[in-house]
Design a protein around this motif. Structure first.
Motif, PDB file in Angstrom:
ATOM      1  N   LEU A  58       0.853  -1.176   0.000  1.00  0.00           N
ATOM      2  CA  LEU A  58       0.000   0.000   0.000  1.00  0.00           C
ATOM      3  C   LEU A  58       0.890   1.227   0.000  1.00  0.00           C
ATOM      4  O   LEU A  58       1.851   1.300   0.761  1.00  0.00           O
ATOM      5  CB  LEU A  58      -0.881  -0.001   1.254  1.00  0.00           C
ATOM      6  N   SER A  59       0.599   2.168  -0.878  1.00  0.00           N
ATOM      7  CA  SER A  59       1.392   3.399  -0.888  1.00  0.00           C
ATOM      8  C   SER A  59       0.491   4.598  -1.088  1.00  0.00           C
ATOM      9  O   SER A  59      -0.584   4.503  -1.682  1.00  0.00           O
ATOM     10  CB  SER A  59       2.459   3.354  -1.981  1.00  0.00           C
ATOM     11  N   VAL A  60       0.940   5.718  -0.557  1.00  0.00           N
ATOM     12  CA  VAL A  60       0.231   6.987  -0.696  1.00  0.00           C
ATOM     13  C   VAL A  60       1.244   7.993  -1.232  1.00  0.00           C
ATOM     14  O   VAL A  60       2.348   8.102  -0.700  1.00  0.00           O
ATOM     15  CB  VAL A  60      -0.332   7.472   0.656  1.00  0.00           C
ATOM     16  N   SER A  61       0.875   8.713  -2.273  1.00  0.00           N
ATOM     17  CA  SER A  61       1.776   9.706  -2.867  1.00  0.00           C
ATOM     18  C   SER A  61       1.234  11.108  -2.652  1.00  0.00           C
ATOM     19  O   SER A  61       0.028  11.327  -2.716  1.00  0.00           O
ATOM     20  CB  SER A  61       1.916   9.465  -4.367  1.00  0.00           C
ATOM     21  N   SER A  62       2.158  12.032  -2.410  1.00  0.00           N
ATOM     22  CA  SER A  62       1.770  13.419  -2.212  1.00  0.00           C
ATOM     23  C   SER A  62       2.984  14.312  -2.470  1.00  0.00           C
ATOM     24  O   SER A  62       4.131  13.879  -2.298  1.00  0.00           O
ATOM     25  CB  SER A  62       1.256  13.642  -0.789  1.00  0.00           C
ATOM     26  N   ASP A  63       2.717  15.542  -2.850  1.00  0.00           N
ATOM     27  CA  ASP A  63       3.802  16.500  -3.050  1.00  0.00           C
ATOM     28  C   ASP A  63       4.401  16.945  -1.726  1.00  0.00           C
ATOM     29  O   ASP A  63       5.569  17.301  -1.648  1.00  0.00           O
ATOM     30  CB  ASP A  63       3.303  17.736  -3.810  1.00  0.00           C
ATOM     31  N   GLN A  64       3.569  16.937  -0.678  1.00  0.00           N
ATOM     32  CA  GLN A  64       4.001  17.454   0.609  1.00  0.00           C
ATOM     33  C   GLN A  64       3.483  16.546   1.718  1.00  0.00           C
ATOM     34  O   GLN A  64       2.309  16.164   1.731  1.00  0.00           O
ATOM     35  CB  GLN A  64       3.433  18.864   0.790  1.00  0.00           C
ATOM     36  N   LEU A  65       4.348  16.202   2.656  1.00  0.00           N
ATOM     37  CA  LEU A  65       3.957  15.372   3.785  1.00  0.00           C
ATOM     38  C   LEU A  65       3.532  16.275   4.934  1.00  0.00           C
ATOM     39  O   LEU A  65       4.322  17.052   5.455  1.00  0.00           O
ATOM     40  CB  LEU A  65       5.122  14.478   4.225  1.00  0.00           C
ATOM     41  N   THR A  66       2.267  16.178   5.278  1.00  0.00           N
ATOM     42  CA  THR A  66       1.733  16.965   6.392  1.00  0.00           C
ATOM     43  C   THR A  66       1.260  16.011   7.487  1.00  0.00           C
ATOM     44  O   THR A  66       1.012  14.838   7.226  1.00  0.00           O
ATOM     45  CB  THR A  66       0.542  17.829   5.925  1.00  0.00           C
ATOM     46  N   PRO A  67       1.103  16.510   8.697  1.00  0.00           N
ATOM     47  CA  PRO A  67       0.595  15.660   9.773  1.00  0.00           C
ATOM     48  C   PRO A  67      -0.796  15.092   9.459  1.00  0.00           C
ATOM     49  O   PRO A  67      -1.083  13.942   9.778  1.00  0.00           O
ATOM     50  CB  PRO A  67       0.541  16.595  10.979  1.00  0.00           C
ATOM     51  N   VAL A  68      -1.625  15.861   8.793  1.00  0.00           N
ATOM     52  CA  VAL A  68      -2.969  15.392   8.441  1.00  0.00           C
ATOM     53  C   VAL A  68      -2.880  14.258   7.422  1.00  0.00           C
ATOM     54  O   VAL A  68      -3.562  13.232   7.551  1.00  0.00           O
ATOM     55  CB  VAL A  68      -3.829  16.558   7.887  1.00  0.00           C
ATOM     56  N   LEU A  69      -2.031  14.415   6.415  1.00  0.00           N
ATOM     57  CA  LEU A  69      -1.849  13.368   5.409  1.00  0.00           C
ATOM     58  C   LEU A  69      -1.257  12.112   6.041  1.00  0.00           C
ATOM     59  O   LEU A  69      -1.702  10.998   5.768  1.00  0.00           O
ATOM     60  CB  LEU A  69      -0.943  13.857   4.277  1.00  0.00           C
ATOM     61  N   LEU A  70      -0.270  12.264   6.896  1.00  0.00           N
ATOM     62  CA  LEU A  70       0.342  11.127   7.566  1.00  0.00           C
ATOM     63  C   LEU A  70      -0.678  10.393   8.427  1.00  0.00           C
ATOM     64  O   LEU A  70      -0.736   9.165   8.420  1.00  0.00           O
ATOM     65  CB  LEU A  70       1.531  11.590   8.411  1.00  0.00           C
ATOM     66  N   ASP A  71      -1.505  11.133   9.139  1.00  0.00           N
ATOM     67  CA  ASP A  71      -2.548  10.517   9.964  1.00  0.00           C
ATOM     68  C   ASP A  71      -3.561   9.767   9.092  1.00  0.00           C
ATOM     69  O   ASP A  71      -3.950   8.647   9.398  1.00  0.00           O
ATOM     70  CB  ASP A  71      -3.262  11.580  10.798  1.00  0.00           C
ATOM     71  N   GLY A  72      -3.950  10.375   7.994  1.00  0.00           N
ATOM     72  CA  GLY A  72      -4.889   9.718   7.083  1.00  0.00           C
ATOM     73  C   GLY A  72      -4.311   8.455   6.468  1.00  0.00           C
ATOM     74  O   GLY A  72      -4.987   7.431   6.342  1.00  0.00           O
ATOM     75  N   ALA A  73      -3.037   8.501   6.090  1.00  0.00           N
ATOM     76  CA  ALA A  73      -2.383   7.335   5.508  1.00  0.00           C
ATOM     77  C   ALA A  73      -2.257   6.220   6.547  1.00  0.00           C
ATOM     78  O   ALA A  73      -2.439   5.044   6.232  1.00  0.00           O
ATOM     79  CB  ALA A  73      -1.009   7.717   4.966  1.00  0.00           C
TER      80      ALA A  73
END
Length: 62
Positions: free
Chosen positions: A2-17
């Motif tokens: 499983l992978s998640v791609s994003s331009d920027q790693l934010t705490p919200v994105l990390l929590d969602g992933a």
């Protein structure tokens, strides 16, 4: 995998992933104890009853 791609790693994105990974694991892992899909696809020929029993006991949780 499983992978998640994003331009920027934010705490919200990390929590969602992290939550996505946890839900995915909870969905897949319990199914593996009740599904014979892996067994069927990994076998080259049918197993005898004795072989089935050895296979089942060798994979049983301690």
């Amino acid at each position: 995998m499983l992978s998640v791609s994003s331009d920027q790693l934010t705490p919200v994105l990390l929590d969602g992933a992290t939550q996505l990974a946890a839900v995915t694991a909870l969905t897949i892992v319990p199914k593996s104890g009740f599904s014979d899909l892996f067994s069927r696809t990994s076998r080259r020929r049918p197993m005898t009853t004795a072989t089935e029993m050895v296979w089942a006991f060798s994979r049983a949780a301690p």
